[in-house]
Design a protein around this motif. Structure first.
Motif, PDB file in Angstrom:
ATOM      1  N   UNK A 121       0.817  -1.217   0.000  1.00  0.00           N
ATOM      2  CA  UNK A 121       0.000   0.000   0.000  1.00  0.00           C
ATOM      3  C   UNK A 121       0.850   1.267   0.000  1.00  0.00           C
ATOM      4  N   UNK A 122       2.150   1.129  -0.010  1.00  0.00           N
ATOM      5  CA  UNK A 122       3.039   2.272   0.160  1.00  0.00           C
ATOM      6  C   UNK A 122       3.834   2.561  -1.105  1.00  0.00           C
ATOM      7  N   UNK A 123       4.409   3.765  -1.147  1.00  0.00           N
ATOM      8  CA  UNK A 123       5.360   4.144  -2.177  1.00  0.00           C
ATOM      9  C   UNK A 123       6.547   4.809  -1.497  1.00  0.00           C
ATOM     10  N   UNK A 124       7.708   4.636  -2.078  1.00  0.00           N
ATOM     11  CA  UNK A 124       8.932   5.146  -1.469  1.00  0.00           C
ATOM     12  C   UNK A 124       8.860   6.645  -1.209  1.00  0.00           C
ATOM     13  N   UNK A 125       8.230   7.385  -2.094  1.00  0.00           N
ATOM     14  CA  UNK A 125       8.153   8.840  -1.945  1.00  0.00           C
ATOM     15  C   UNK A 125       7.350   9.253  -0.715  1.00  0.00           C
ATOM     16  N   UNK A 126       6.616   8.308  -0.122  1.00  0.00           N
ATOM     17  CA  UNK A 126       5.805   8.603   1.059  1.00  0.00           C
ATOM     18  C   UNK A 126       6.549   8.328   2.364  1.00  0.00           C
ATOM     19  N   UNK A 127       7.821   7.987   2.288  1.00  0.00           N
ATOM     20  CA  UNK A 127       8.549   7.515   3.474  1.00  0.00           C
ATOM     21  C   UNK A 127       8.466   8.502   4.639  1.00  0.00           C
ATOM     22  N   UNK A 128       8.732   9.777   4.406  1.00  0.00           N
ATOM     23  CA  UNK A 128       8.705  10.759   5.490  1.00  0.00           C
ATOM     24  C   UNK A 128       7.293  10.913   6.059  1.00  0.00           C
TER      25      UNK A 128
END
Length: 287
Positions: free
Chosen positions: A149-156
């Motif tokens: 459900x995630x994307x790397x750009x959402x890490x912060x």
């Protein structure tokens, strides 16, 4: 041009298995093939008898022999180098048979499966086409294609979310059906949730471009499973590619540097105790 993680994992230089290791594999194959051909099974029997656990008929040995032949004759190098592989191998040697969860399916999967005879080794891969391709050559591997459900750009943003979402807090965190916590892996096969994993290898999903799933949720979920462990002993977590910013940041936050027991190359090895064996279980942070 940025290459796929799987492409990046097979350089021709220093990350290849050492020539000595390859020579040993080839020598082993020749020796075993010779013994089988001549009908001399005494050495094979002695190997079987020396194991702490009985061999399950011929199936376990066949799996190991097939893996041995595969790697001795392949020009493709596994995802990790010899020293990194040795870290996990040393644990598997002492914990076998065990429950081994591997995030990622690739050219090293036959090896991990063969190193855990009589144990359960489960592979999770984000790409159904890649799963189908790998299983064509190794149909005995136990693997699922899963969705993140995630994307790397959402890490912060995901790190901020965890600090404000109660179902992400270490005292409340769970995985199955935890849709409110964006870092919890949901919608995975039931086997993923129903098994208590002794070893967890995180070498996927992809985490080298903005829209890739990244390994944030895998790291968080490994920490939750380890803390919720009911059985004896610790959970061994192996995280690869710790030279990357996100892997290092999330490992420090959730797997905890105090549980880091070894670092070799781009691999970190953690030994995480169950939460009831640690102090501060009600703290709002994992570490």
């Amino acid at each position: 041009m940025i290459k796929d993680d799987r492409d990046r994992q097979f350089p021709a230089g220093g990350s290849r298995l050492s020539l000595i290791a390859i020579a040993g594999l080839i020598a082993g194959v020749i020796l075993i093939a010779t013994l089988i051909k001549t009908g001399d099974y005494s050495l094979l029997c002695s190997i079987a008898k020396s194991r702490s656990q009985p061999i399950n008929g011929f199936s376990d040995m066949e799996t190991q022999l097939r893996a041995l032949v595969h790697y001795a004759t392949s020009q493709i190098t596994p995802q990790q180098n010899h020293d990194e592989i040795s870290v996990t191998y040393d644990v598997l040697r002492n914990r076998n048979p065990c429950n081994f969860l591997v995030f990622g399916l690739g050219y090293d999967s036959r090896m991990w499966d063969a190193l855990n005879p009589q144990g359960k080794t489960l592979f999770l891969e984000e790409d159904q086409k890649w799963v189908d391709e790998v299983l064509k050559g190794a149909p005995n591997l136990h693997a699922y294609a899963v969705k993140y459900r995630t994307q790397l750009k959402e890490a912060d943003a995901l790190m901020d979310h965890y600090r404000t979402q109660p179902t992400c807090f270490p005292s409340n965190a769970y995985l199955r059906g935890n849709d409110k916590c964006k870092l919890a892996l949901t919608g995975f096969p039931e086997e993923f949730y129903d098994t208590e994993w002794d070893l967890i290898m995180i070498d996927a999903p992809r985490g080298y471009f903005a829209e890739a799933p990244g390994r944030m949720a895998a790291i968080f979920s490994a920490a939750v499973m380890a803390r919720n462990r009911k059985g004896a002993g610790v959970t061994h977590v192996f995280l690869h590619d710790v030279d990357r910013k996100v892997e290092k940041l999330f490992a420090t936050e959730f797997l905890c540097t105090r549980y880091l027991v070894k670092g070799v190359g781009r691999l970190w090895h953690f030994e995480i105790p169950a939460a009831d064996k640690t102090t501060g279980h009600d703290d709002p942070r994992f570490c």
